[in-house]
Each structure stands twice: as C-alpha cells, then as structure tokens.
Design a protein around this motif. Structure first.
Motif, PDB file in Angstrom:
ATOM      1  N   LEU A 287       1.370  -5.132   3.966  1.00 39.37           N
ATOM      2  CA  LEU A 287       0.779  -5.345   5.261  1.00 39.37           C
ATOM      3  C   LEU A 287      -0.529  -6.862   4.726  1.00 39.37           C
ATOM      4  N   PRO A 288      -0.869  -7.497   6.021  1.00 39.44           N
ATOM      5  CA  PRO A 288      -1.469  -8.329   5.990  1.00 39.44           C
ATOM      6  C   PRO A 288      -2.843  -7.665   4.606  1.00 39.44           C
ATOM      7  N   TYR A 289      -3.577  -8.737   4.121  1.00 38.08           N
ATOM      8  CA  TYR A 289      -4.746  -8.255   3.202  1.00 38.08           C
ATOM      9  C   TYR A 289      -6.088  -8.104   3.700  1.00 38.08           C
ATOM     10  N   PRO A 290      -7.086  -6.861   3.780  1.00 38.43           N
ATOM     11  CA  PRO A 290      -7.837  -6.865   4.796  1.00 38.43           C
ATOM     12  C   PRO A 290      -8.765  -7.749   4.932  1.00 38.43           C
TER      13      PRO A 290
ATOM     14  N   ILE B  73       1.208  -0.959   0.004  1.00 38.53           N
ATOM     15  CA  ILE B  73      -0.213  -0.230  -0.078  1.00 38.53           C
ATOM     16  C   ILE B  73       0.520   1.517   0.261  1.00 38.53           C
ATOM     17  N   ASN B  74       0.639   2.337  -0.980  1.00 41.96           N
ATOM     18  CA  ASN B  74       0.943   3.524  -0.653  1.00 41.96           C
ATOM     19  C   ASN B  74       0.037   4.455  -0.327  1.00 41.96           C
ATOM     20  N   HIS B  75       0.314   4.875   0.809  1.00 46.65           N
ATOM     21  CA  HIS B  75      -0.449   6.100   1.819  1.00 46.65           C
ATOM     22  C   HIS B  75       0.662   7.406   2.258  1.00 46.65           C
ATOM     23  N   ASN B  76      -0.027   8.559   1.754  1.00 45.51           N
ATOM     24  CA  ASN B  76       0.411   9.604   2.138  1.00 45.51           C
ATOM     25  C   ASN B  76       2.368   9.373   1.846  1.00 45.51           C
ATOM     26  N   GLY B  77       2.959   9.165   0.479  1.00 47.34           N
ATOM     27  CA  GLY B  77       3.888   9.001   0.746  1.00 47.34           C
ATOM     28  C   GLY B  77       4.615   8.078   0.507  1.00 47.34           C
TER      29      GLY B  77
END
Length: 479
Positions: free
Chosen positions: A253-256, A244-248
C-alpha cells in the motif's frame, strides 16, 4: 588522464568565474527579489569578465561531453538531444538550476512559470541573498553563454486555457513539475495563504494530469514531492510503498502520510491524485519525495552573473542549513528551533538536478507511479548547527548557537530512518555535505553578506496562531 585534466580545468574555471561574478555583482542591490536587475548596470559591470564567461561556457559544454564519454551503463546520460522537457516552475530555486542542467546536456527545455515566487518576496518584503535577474534576461543570457535555446512561457497552470496552449505548442515528452508554493511557513501565515497554497498546488497538479491525458498521453510526469509528506513515524520510512501483513493477509500500500502543515498536506493530495490517474488513465509518473535542499552553485548557474540562482535565508522560505550558513556569515546566532532533535533528509542542489535527469532518463512505464526518496544524508538540526559552527570557526567567523521557541508543531526528538536507495541504483553519485560546506556555502554567504537583512532571520510565523485575519505585515519580521 583526459577526465582528470578536464576536472582540473573545470575547477580552475569555477574559481575564475567566482572571482568575476563577485567583482561584477559587488554593490548591486535589488529592491525586492522580484525587482528587475538593471541590465545596463550589470552589463557594464560584467564587461570586464566577458572572456571569463566565454571560457566558462566552453567548460559547461565540455563537462557534458566528458560525462557522456565516461558515464557507465545505466548512469547519468548526457545526450538529451531530441528529448523535450517542460519545466513548470523553472524560474524557482530548484527549477532554474534544473533547466540549465538539462539544457547544457542537449535536452530541449521549455520553462513555464507564473513568477509568483518573485511576487511573494514583494508581498512580504523579503529578498534573496543573491541579486537575481529577470527570467527573460536569464534565458537570454543562457543562450549567449551556452549557445542553447530555452523556450519561455509565462502563465498560470491553474488557468486551463494557458496550460493547454503551452502543452499543445511545446508537445513535451516529459513534464517536470516544480510549480507549487513550496513553503510550510508561508502556508501557515493566515487563512488566505493556506487556501492559496491548497488551491494553487492541488488544482495546478490536476490540470497537468488532465493535460497529459488529453493532449500528450505519452508524456512522462516527474513531480517534486517532499519527504515531509511522511512526517516522523516511529518505523522506517520506505520509498513510497509499504508491504503490510494484517490479520493473515498481505498487501502493498502507499506509505502512510502525516503532513505537518497546509503545504505538506497539499503535496499529499497531489500524490493521491497522481496515483489515481496513473491507475485510471495509464499515466506514467515519478513522484520524487525530496529532502531539504541546500547550496546555490551548479556549473551552469555560476557560468555568468546573470545566471545566478536565488538563495533564501529568511524565516519563511529559507531552509535550515541555508539559514544557518547566512547567520554564521553575518555574526547572528544560529537559531535552533526547540530541542533541535528534528531529523530530516538533505541534499545538495547539484544532486537535485542530477536526480531529475535520472528520473527523465529512466521513465516510469505507463500506468505506474514510481516513488523515489530524493535525499543523500540525514541530519538533525543540532547536527547541522554543530557543522556550521565548526566550519565557520575555520574561516575565522564567530559562530554561536542559540535555542529559540519552536514556531512549528512537530516532534523535536524522534526516530527517523528513511530509505533512499533507488536513485543511487540508477547512478546518482552524491555530493556529501562534508565535502562541499566551505566551497558551496560559507564562502558564498560571506561574499554576499552585505545584502543580508537581519530582521528577516528570526521565525515570525507560529503554527499555533494561524488565523483568519490577513497577516501579511507580521509574517516576515518577528516581534
């Protein structure tokens, strides 16, 4: 040429064994799936097929030999000699087929089971389509047919004293964990069944993790998860983890997870506990998120009538395709829930046992929880119904499809694209539904159609009506 000849002999042997099993099992009715098949009756009935059983046992062993000789590097190995595998839940649908598959290939197998699956049938008044023998008679007959020994320990893995004794005495190199209540409808019958499902599944798994840590720290855990942990997100489903790319910033991570029943939620808790203990205790684990399994035949379970696997078709334990096939065999309309657009991953029972072997032969390193999505094809419920309708008519069956109110709370039309490449990369060669429908499902169901209880076919458990009142009497038969 040798492989081709062996394959022809194998197919001929299966036809002989099929005919013998049908003759031997004709008219044998078990009063509840947990009831004991009278050994004297079955042995008398099978006296005329001893020669066929002996021939089949030779073919079972020959199959493993051919696999070993022809397997490419990195694919399924047939030499499990010296590898000790504990199969928790080895009396169940997937567990029994896996135990025989591994035993035939030289693995030293120990089945651990508390027989609660058989008790569920007695509790709810259900029955398997096939007349299954007791686990003791199954294991004993396997030894006679194959010359292989399977150890058997009866007990509950939620009982730490029992589990620790089982681990200490067997000393497994790998533990395959099927030992959970595996039905979403069962977990939604009432409060009592929901609590049982959560306690049995989560506490049992935690006990297994502690057993590995304290007693067999080099033991590799192979855990049966479910594709249902993911739910039906509107993005592609990766194999266990997502970047995941989030806020730069970026992280993997474990898949939701989005479970749709107390059963699925218990499996999510299992995965979370496994991930934590792999990090904290350096346990090696493989989490197999399995799709919906169909079929009943493997080479080993068809080697003798006493080795036959169970086949569930009721509204609580019967999966969609197995239910549709039985409905077609007895002339009952195929019951599609809601709009029928629900899409899931599916695989043949023969691929289930191969996936387990691949996970064992290619263990995770210590401190890592690998996740594989274990299925081979994706179908919607409507597509399954269309396939069964088409193939049933080829056999002269009058097959109709009907829509019934959906007892579950789920999206009935949705995007679904799940990845499933890792097991194929390890050498899995799938059995596709189009190639096995007639041989593995419809003809088999027609053979045993006299055992079908029509009142068990329709769904009786409604997600919206789960309450605190014990609903045992109303769980199996729709009103």
């Amino acid at each position: 040429m040798q492989c081709s000849t062996m394959q022809q002999q194998k197919l001929a042997g299966r036809r002989e064994a099929k005919a013998a099993a049908q003759k031997a099992c004709a008219g044998v009715r078990v009063a509840g799936a947990s009831a004991r098949v009278p050994v004297s009756t079955v042995r008398q009935a099978t006296s005329s097929v001893r020669a066929a059983s002996r021939a089949t046992s030779v073919k079972v062993q020959a199959t493993a030999t051919v696999e070993k000789a022809t397997a490419p590097a990195g694919s399924l190995s047939s030499n499990g000699a010296g590898t000790r595998v504990m199969i928790i839940g080895g009396d169940g649908y997937c567990g029994w087929a896996t135990a025989l598959h591994l035993s035939a290939r030289g693995y030293e197998v120990c089945i651990v089971d508390n027989l609660c699956r058989r008790q569920f049938d007695l509790q709810l008044g259900l029955d398997t389509l096939t007349p299954i023998a007791t686990i003791h008679d199954r294991v004993r007959r396997w030894g006679e047919v194959s010359g292989k020994h399977i150890s058997l320990q009866i007990g509950d893995i939620c009982d730490w004293e029992f589990l620790s004794q089982a681990f200490t005495s067997f000393k497994p190199n790998h533990v395959v964990h099927f030992g959970e209540q595996r039905s979403a409808p069962y977990s939604m019958i009432d409060r009592q069944k929901a609590v049982f499902t959560q306690h049995n599944n989560v506490i049992g798994t935690i006990n297994v993790l502690f057993a590995i840590k304290e007693l067999q720290p080099d033991c590799h855990m192979v855990k049966l998860g479910t594709m249902g942990e993911y739910g039906t997100p509107n993005i592609d489903i990766e194999e266990g983890y997502i970047t995941i790319n989030h806020n730069g910033r970026t992280d993997t991570l474990p898949y939701p997870k989005q479970g749709n029943s107390f059963y699925h939620l218990s499996k999510i808790h299992d995965s979370t506990n496994m991930l934590f203990t792999c990090k904290a205790w350096k346990i090696a684990a493989t989490d197999l998120n399995q799709g919906v399994v169909y079929g009943v035949r493997t080479d080993e379970t068809m080697a003798d009538p006493l080795l036959l696997n169970r086949y569930d078709y009721d509204g609580i334990f019967g999966t969609a395709l197995n239910r549709f096939v039985v409905q077609a065999a007895v002339g009952h309309p195929l019951t599609v829930y809601g709009k029928g657009g629900q899409t899931r991953g599916f695989l043949d029972i023969r691929d289930t046992v191969r996936c387990i072997q691949l996970a064992i032969d290619n263990p995770a390193p210590k401190g890592e929880m690998r996740v594989y999505n274990q299925f081979t094809e994706q179908f919607s419920v409507n597509q399954l119904a269309e396939i069964v309708e088409r193939e049933g008519k080829k056999l002269g069956l009058n097959v109709e499809v009907t829509k019934v109110p959906n007892p579950r709370v789920e999206l009935e039309e949705h995007y679904y694209n799940a990845k499933c490449t890792k097991l194929r990369d390890l050498g899995l060669q799938p059995h596709l539904l189009a190639d096995s429908m007639i041989d593995s499902l419809l003809e088999f169901a027609v053979t045993y159609k006299d055992r079908v209880r029509h009142e068990l076919i329709k769904p009786a458990v409604d997600w919206r009506k789960t309450g605190v009142k014990v609903n045992t009497m109303g769980a199996a038969v729709a009103r």
